[in-house]
Motif scaffolding. Structure first.
Motif, short mmCIF file in Angstrom:
data_model
loop_
_atom_site.label_atom_id
_atom_site.label_comp_id
_atom_site.label_asym_id
_atom_site.label_seq_id
_atom_site.Cartn_x
_atom_site.Cartn_y
_atom_site.Cartn_z
N LYS A 87 0.84 -1.19 0.00
CA LYS A 87 0.00 0.00 0.00
C LYS A 87 0.87 1.25 0.00
N GLN A 88 0.59 2.16 -0.91
CA GLN A 88 1.33 3.41 -1.01
C GLN A 88 0.56 4.51 -0.28
N VAL A 89 1.22 5.10 0.69
CA VAL A 89 0.60 6.15 1.49
C VAL A 89 0.83 7.48 0.79
N LEU A 90 -0.25 8.16 0.47
CA LEU A 90 -0.16 9.45 -0.19
C LEU A 90 -0.20 10.55 0.86
N ALA A 91 0.85 11.35 0.88
CA ALA A 91 0.92 12.46 1.85
C ALA A 91 0.37 13.72 1.20
N LEU A 92 -0.72 14.23 1.73
CA LEU A 92 -1.36 15.43 1.21
C LEU A 92 -1.05 16.60 2.13
N ALA A 93 -0.50 17.67 1.54
CA ALA A 93 -0.17 18.86 2.35
C ALA A 93 -1.46 19.62 2.66
N SER A 94 -1.63 19.89 3.90
CA SER A 94 -2.84 20.63 4.31
C SER A 94 -2.71 22.11 3.92
N GLN A 95 -3.74 22.60 3.30
CA GLN A 95 -3.75 24.00 2.87
C GLN A 95 -4.40 24.87 3.94
N GLN A 96 -3.78 25.99 4.19
CA GLN A 96 -4.30 26.91 5.20
C GLN A 96 -4.85 28.17 4.51
N ILE A 97 -6.06 28.49 4.84
CA ILE A 97 -6.72 29.67 4.28
C ILE A 97 -6.64 30.80 5.31
N ILE A 98 -6.04 31.89 4.91
CA ILE A 98 -5.86 33.03 5.83
C ILE A 98 -6.94 34.08 5.52
N THR A 99 -7.72 34.42 6.51
CA THR A 99 -8.74 35.48 6.39
C THR A 99 -8.42 36.55 7.43
N PRO A 100 -7.79 37.64 7.04
CA PRO A 100 -7.30 38.62 8.04
C PRO A 100 -8.40 39.28 8.85
N TYR A 101 -9.56 39.58 8.24
CA TYR A 101 -10.58 40.36 8.92
C TYR A 101 -11.74 39.49 9.45
N ALA A 102 -11.50 38.20 9.55
CA ALA A 102 -12.55 37.33 10.06
C ALA A 102 -12.63 37.46 11.58
N LEU A 103 -13.81 37.12 12.10
CA LEU A 103 -13.99 37.14 13.54
C LEU A 103 -13.13 36.08 14.20
N PRO A 104 -12.73 36.30 15.45
CA PRO A 104 -11.86 35.32 16.12
C PRO A 104 -12.46 33.93 16.18
N MET A 105 -13.78 33.82 16.28
CA MET A 105 -14.40 32.51 16.39
C MET A 105 -14.37 31.75 15.05
N PHE A 106 -14.23 32.47 13.93
CA PHE A 106 -14.16 31.84 12.63
C PHE A 106 -12.74 31.81 12.06
N LYS A 107 -11.82 32.48 12.71
CA LYS A 107 -10.47 32.57 12.18
C LYS A 107 -9.71 31.29 12.53
N GLU A 108 -9.04 30.77 11.54
CA GLU A 108 -8.23 29.58 11.76
C GLU A 108 -6.96 29.95 12.50
N THR A 109 -6.60 29.11 13.40
CA THR A 109 -5.36 29.35 14.16
C THR A 109 -4.17 29.19 13.25
N LYS A 110 -3.25 30.14 13.38
CA LYS A 110 -2.04 30.08 12.57
C LYS A 110 -1.14 28.96 13.06
N SER A 111 -0.46 28.38 12.13
CA SER A 111 0.51 27.36 12.51
C SER A 111 1.66 28.01 13.26
N THR A 112 1.97 27.48 14.39
CA THR A 112 3.02 28.06 15.22
C THR A 112 4.35 28.00 14.50
N SER A 113 5.07 29.11 14.55
CA SER A 113 6.36 29.17 13.88
C SER A 113 7.37 28.33 14.65
N THR A 114 8.14 27.57 13.93
CA THR A 114 9.14 26.72 14.57
C THR A 114 10.48 27.44 14.73
N LYS A 115 10.60 28.64 14.23
CA LYS A 115 11.88 29.34 14.30
C LYS A 115 12.25 29.68 15.74
N LYS A 116 11.29 30.24 16.45
CA LYS A 116 11.57 30.60 17.85
C LYS A 116 11.80 29.35 18.70
#
Length: 625
Positions: free
Chosen positions: A489-518
């Motif tokens: 069985k070949q496992v297909l890795a699908l990259a999850s797409q993130q949709i950024i909506t700057p002016y959306a309400l906090p309850m509908f806004k998707e959480t940003k992926s935490t930066s790994t740099k810090k």
């Protein structure tokens, strides 16, 4: 029996006549059946006309009366009341002389019809067909190869149901094969190494198929379950005891073993210590059950090289190194032999196999003198048939009987060139019925399963070959050959797409992926998590670490020797000590202060001036130095 009512009056219990009730019920059933048969006959008469046998009787007799049914006699002259089951309809009486349809297979023909002549001729032709020859009964049209390893396959076993195959060889490994679980890739599902670095000699399933006996080239036989987990290991005997019956087990290499076909808890082993021992699984291998000691003609110890049970479990047979075959009765004590023949095979050779026929009347022996002999158990003096020039270089070469007991199978070996062969010999004459050539390898083991009707052979090239015929065989290899290998069985890795909506309400806004740099910077500062190497040292060193002079002790010593200043007193130890004489005299520190009050004055011997020698003085007066 009498009972009383509430008012005190007596009342008799009701009685039943069971015989009269049975008679009435039987008469009612007969009337009902007679009416049903009369309706069937009337329907047939309407279709094909009245029958000459039934017409007169139907006009004179009442079909509904029971008297007319009882007066019809049967074939044996008894009334219908003595018959079991409903009576035959009128005109359907059994007449063996005139009716031929009763001997035929199938439903009876309707009245007025007869079987055609062509059908009778077909049945006669089937009876006249010749019987199939022996070579046509061999299932060898198809072949598969199971890869066990690189060394010879010296042990084979199929369970009684034919679901699993076990192979063992000179590579010390036992492999388990499941026909129902394999596909066309033919891979074993388990392998074990039960006896360390000892090659396998015998594998055999018990009569129930629950346990497997493992005999290797060591002194301790093992019993494992169907999945290869150890259940029993036989005890080892004391090598310093002369009487082998006084030891708990074998103390030399095993040569063979076998399960009792009737007692599922008992098995047998033979060894180079000159004994054949019977074991019981319930005793957990602590000690043997019985010890049999074969004897030579002079009464000395003999080494058994092969052993076998008869199919009914009565006879215990062992072949010895002097060429003899000795048979004991299991129902008696094992002190005296029941049958003995000293000249079965050549003296000094190892008989590799003993096998009883299915009917229990014949014994086959495969000798180390390249012969195969058949013996009648009822007359054990001379062999029935002898086949010579069957080359064998293995001490475990098999000989077996076919499931129909009409053929004997054995294998031949090759030394450097040629083909090994699996021979099918006629039991009556030991002539070759057929043979299967295996290219460039020897045939060591052979097995013909009666339920699967398939043949398995173990070869010297590390492969187990299985022969079958789709028309004659059942299950076994036919189960796995129809399955395609499983695809990975070949496992297909699908990259999850993130949709950024700057002016959306906090309850509908998707959480940003935490930066790994810090997070990585924080981990980098932690010396434990980042596994930071030790920093260089500026000082002389601490904790076993050295600083400027070098990272290792060898470098430090080498640099110290190079940078050391030369010492002028290195080659003059007396001068090196006397250089401290002046300082010690002026400032005494160790010895002189302790003896300052009690130390006497120092008196040293003064050097005398040497006088000039008189040349005129005789030599004998001169002072000797």
């Amino acid at each position: 029996m009498e009972t009383k009512d509430d008012d005190g009056s007596k009342k008799k219990a009701r009685s039943f006549d069971f015989m009269e009730m049975f008679k009435e019920a039987r008469q009612t059933a007969m009337d009902r059946n007679q009416g049903k048969y009369e309706e069937d006959i009337n329907t047939i008469e309407d279709d094909i006309g009245p029958s000459p046998q039934t017409a007169p009787k139907s006009s004179k007799e009442d079909p509904g009366s029971s008297k007319s049914c009882q007066e019809v006699p049967n074939e044996e002259g008894r009334d219908d009341e003595d018959m079991i089951g409903p009576p035959l309809p009128p005109g359907m009486t059994k007449d063996s002389k005139t009716s031929k349809e009763e001997d035929l297979i199938g439903p009876p023909l309707p009245p007025g019809t007869s079987r055609s002549k062509d059908e009778d001729d077909d049945e006669d032709d089937e009876d006249d067909e010749p019987e199939e020859t022996l070579d046509k009964k061999i299932p060898s049209s198809h072949e598969i190869s199971l890869d066990h390893g690189f060394k010879a396959v010296s042990a084979l076993a199929l369970d009684p149901s034919g679901a699993r195959l076990v192979t063992g060889g000179h590579d010390f490994i036992v492999k388990f094969w499941d026909f129902a679980g394999m596909d066309q890739s033919l891979q074993s599902f388990r392998q074990i190494k039960p006896c360390e670095s000892h090659h396998l000699k015998q594998l055999q399933y018990s009569a129930t198929g629950e346990m497997i006996l493992i005999v290797a080239a060591n002194s301790r036989a093992k019993v494992v379950d169907r999945d290869g987990f150890e259940k029993l290991e036989c005890a080892k005997g004391d090598p310093y005891i002369v009487d082998m019956a006084s030891t708990k087990g074998h103390n030399a290499m095993l040569n063979g073993g076998s399960w009792n076909p009737k007692m599922k808890e008992e098995f047998m082993t033979c060894s180079n210590d000159g004994t054949v021992r019977l074991w019981d699984v319930n005793t957990e291998g602590k000690k043997h059950k019985n010890c049999i000691k074969p004897k030579s003609q002079q009464g000395r110890k003999l080494v058994p090289t092969a052993c076998a049970y008869s199919n009914d479990g009565r006879w215990v047979a062992a072949a010895c190194q002097d060429g003899s075959i000795q048979i004991w009765d299991h129902n008696k004590n094992f002190v005296n032999v029941a049958m003995l023949n000293r000249g079965c095979h050549m003296n000094g050779t190892d008989t590799s196999c003993l096998c009883f026929s299915y009917d229990g009347q014949c014994l086959a022996s495969r000798g180390g003198d390249d012969t195969l002999k058949l013996w009648d158990v009822r007359n054990f003096k001379k062999p029935l048939k002898v086949r010579e020039n069957l080359i064998s270089y293995y001490s475990v070469t098999d000989c077996i009987f076919s499931p129909n007991d009409r053929m004997v199978l054995t294998g031949t070996s090759i030394k450097k060139q040629g083909d090994g062969k699996l021979l099918f010999l006629d039991r009556e004459s030991l002539d070759t019925v057929s043979e299967i050539a295996v290219a460039d390898t020897s045939v060591v083991r052979c097995l013909w399963h009666p339920k699967l009707n398939q043949i398995v052979i173990g070869c010297g090239d590390g492969k187990a070959r299985l022969f079958y015929d789709p028309d004659k065989s059942h299950r076994g290899a036919m189960l796995c050959m129809v399955k395609q290998p499983r695809k990975s069985k070949q496992v297909l890795a699908l990259a999850s797409q993130q949709i950024i909506t700057p002016y959306a309400l906090p309850m509908f806004k998707e959480t940003k992926s935490t930066s790994t740099k810090k997070f990585e910077e924080k981990v980098r500062k932690d010396p434990v998590k980042s596994k930071r190497p030790d920093l260089p040292m500026t000082g002389p060193g601490e904790g076993g670490r050295l600083g400027v002079k070098g990272a290792t002790l060898a470098q430090y010593v080498a640099q110290s020797l190079v940078k050391r200043k030369p010492d002028k007193y290195e080659n003059d130890p007396r001068a090196a000590i006397l250089r401290h004489a002046k300082e010690a005299a002026e400032n005494p520190f160790w010895i002189d202060p302790a003896y300052k009050k009690t130390q006497p004055e120092k008196l040293f011997q003064e050097e005398e001036k040497e006088e000039e020698e008189d040349p005129d003085e005789p030599v004998w007066k001169k002072q000797k130095v």
